[in-house]
Each structure stands twice: as structure tokens, then as C-alpha cells.
Design a protein around this motif. Structure first.
Motif, PDB file in Angstrom:
ATOM      1  N   THR A 137       0.849  -1.189   0.000  1.00 31.06           N
ATOM      2  CA  THR A 137       0.000   0.000   0.000  1.00 31.06           C
ATOM      3  C   THR A 137       0.883   1.237   0.000  1.00 31.06           C
ATOM      4  O   THR A 137       1.749   1.388   0.870  1.00 31.06           O
ATOM      5  CB  THR A 137      -0.910   0.023   1.246  1.00 31.06           C
ATOM      6  N   PHE A 138       0.671   2.106  -0.990  1.00 36.74           N
ATOM      7  CA  PHE A 138       1.395   3.365  -1.051  1.00 36.74           C
ATOM      8  C   PHE A 138       0.604   4.435  -0.322  1.00 36.74           C
ATOM      9  O   PHE A 138      -0.605   4.560  -0.515  1.00 36.74           O
ATOM     10  CB  PHE A 138       1.642   3.773  -2.508  1.00 36.74           C
ATOM     11  N   LEU A 139       1.293   5.222   0.496  1.00 35.15           N
ATOM     12  CA  LEU A 139       0.629   6.250   1.278  1.00 35.15           C
ATOM     13  C   LEU A 139       0.038   7.343   0.397  1.00 35.15           C
ATOM     14  O   LEU A 139      -0.900   8.023   0.813  1.00 35.15           O
ATOM     15  CB  LEU A 139       1.582   6.846   2.311  1.00 35.15           C
ATOM     16  N   ASP A 140       0.569   7.514  -0.829  1.00 35.46           N
ATOM     17  CA  ASP A 140       0.019   8.516  -1.738  1.00 35.46           C
ATOM     18  C   ASP A 140      -1.184   7.990  -2.517  1.00 35.46           C
ATOM     19  O   ASP A 140      -1.755   8.688  -3.345  1.00 35.46           O
ATOM     20  CB  ASP A 140       1.080   9.062  -2.693  1.00 35.46           C
ATOM     21  N   GLY A 141      -1.569   6.737  -2.257  1.00 32.86           N
ATOM     22  CA  GLY A 141      -2.722   6.144  -2.920  1.00 32.86           C
ATOM     23  C   GLY A 141      -2.445   5.656  -4.327  1.00 32.86           C
ATOM     24  O   GLY A 141      -3.334   5.140  -4.992  1.00 32.86           O
ATOM     25  N   GLY A 142      -1.203   5.796  -4.784  1.00 36.46           N
ATOM     26  CA  GLY A 142      -0.856   5.403  -6.148  1.00 36.46           C
ATOM     27  C   GLY A 142      -0.645   3.912  -6.297  1.00 36.46           C
ATOM     28  O   GLY A 142      -0.717   3.139  -5.339  1.00 36.46           O
ATOM     29  N   ASP A 143      -0.362   3.518  -7.525  1.00 33.03           N
ATOM     30  CA  ASP A 143      -0.171   2.116  -7.868  1.00 33.03           C
ATOM     31  C   ASP A 143       1.281   1.680  -7.658  1.00 33.03           C
ATOM     32  O   ASP A 143       2.195   2.501  -7.603  1.00 33.03           O
ATOM     33  CB  ASP A 143      -0.531   1.885  -9.342  1.00 33.03           C
ATOM     34  N   VAL A 144       1.441   0.360  -7.625  1.00 40.76           N
ATOM     35  CA  VAL A 144       2.772  -0.234  -7.562  1.00 40.76           C
ATOM     36  C   VAL A 144       3.477   0.070  -8.880  1.00 40.76           C
ATOM     37  O   VAL A 144       2.879  -0.006  -9.950  1.00 40.76           O
ATOM     38  CB  VAL A 144       2.646  -1.763  -7.354  1.00 40.76           C
TER      39      VAL A 144
END
Length: 89
Positions: free
Chosen positions: A74-81
Motif C-alpha cells: 500500500t502506497f501512502l500517496d494512494g498510487g499504484d505499484v
């Protein structure tokens, strides 16, 4: 280089632990830098900090090597892997 110009923080949650060393749940915190390098810090009793050349190298060692762990990033910025292609591959 990456397509972003800021550090991207993330964490990994695992449902299983195939090696029996790092445990389950929230097992590590990490950052991808604008250079593409990935730094991770393990949350286990045997914690360590590791630097990878890129996301592909991190993925190959800690995610792809043990799919049975059912790890979620899970990225804290809500972005994708990021793309998992490694420069060292």
C-alpha cells in the motif's frame, strides 16, 4: 529515474510468513526515491534496513519469491505499484 519527483512511502502487509522469520501483518515500511532506489525497514525483532537498485529488485526478493505470503503493498500517496522490471534483470 522515475516518473515522479518526490519520495513515495509504502508499507507491506503479509497474511503468511513462509520463512517464519519476519512474521505477519505490517512487516515493513519503505520508500521509493526519485532515482528509483527503494529503501525498506523491516519491523521484525530482527529488523534491518536494505537498499535496492529499483522496485523490480525489491519485488523479486521480497514479494515474488514468496507468493504464498499473500503480501499486499500500500502506497501512502494512494498510487499504484510501479512497473516491476528491474534494471539488473
Amino acid at each position: 529515474m522515475t516518473s515522479f519527483n518526490y519520495p513515495r512511502a509504502f508499507h507491506v502487509l503479509r497474511e503468511e510468513d513462509a520463512t517464519g522469520i519476519s512474521g505477519t501483518g505490517h512487516v515493513l515500511d519503505g520508500v521509493i526515491f526519485h532515482t528509483g532506489q527503494v529503501v525498506v525497514c523491516w519491523r521484525s525483532a530482527h529488523g534491518s534496513i536494505t537498499i535496492f537498485d529499483d522496485w523490480g529488485a525489491f519485488d523479486a526478493v521480497h514479494l515474488g519469491a514468496h507468493p504464498e505470503n499473500r503480501a499486499r503493498v500500500t502506497f501512502l500517496d494512494g498510487g499504484d505499484v510501479p512497473n516491476t522490471q528491474s534494471r539488473s534483470a
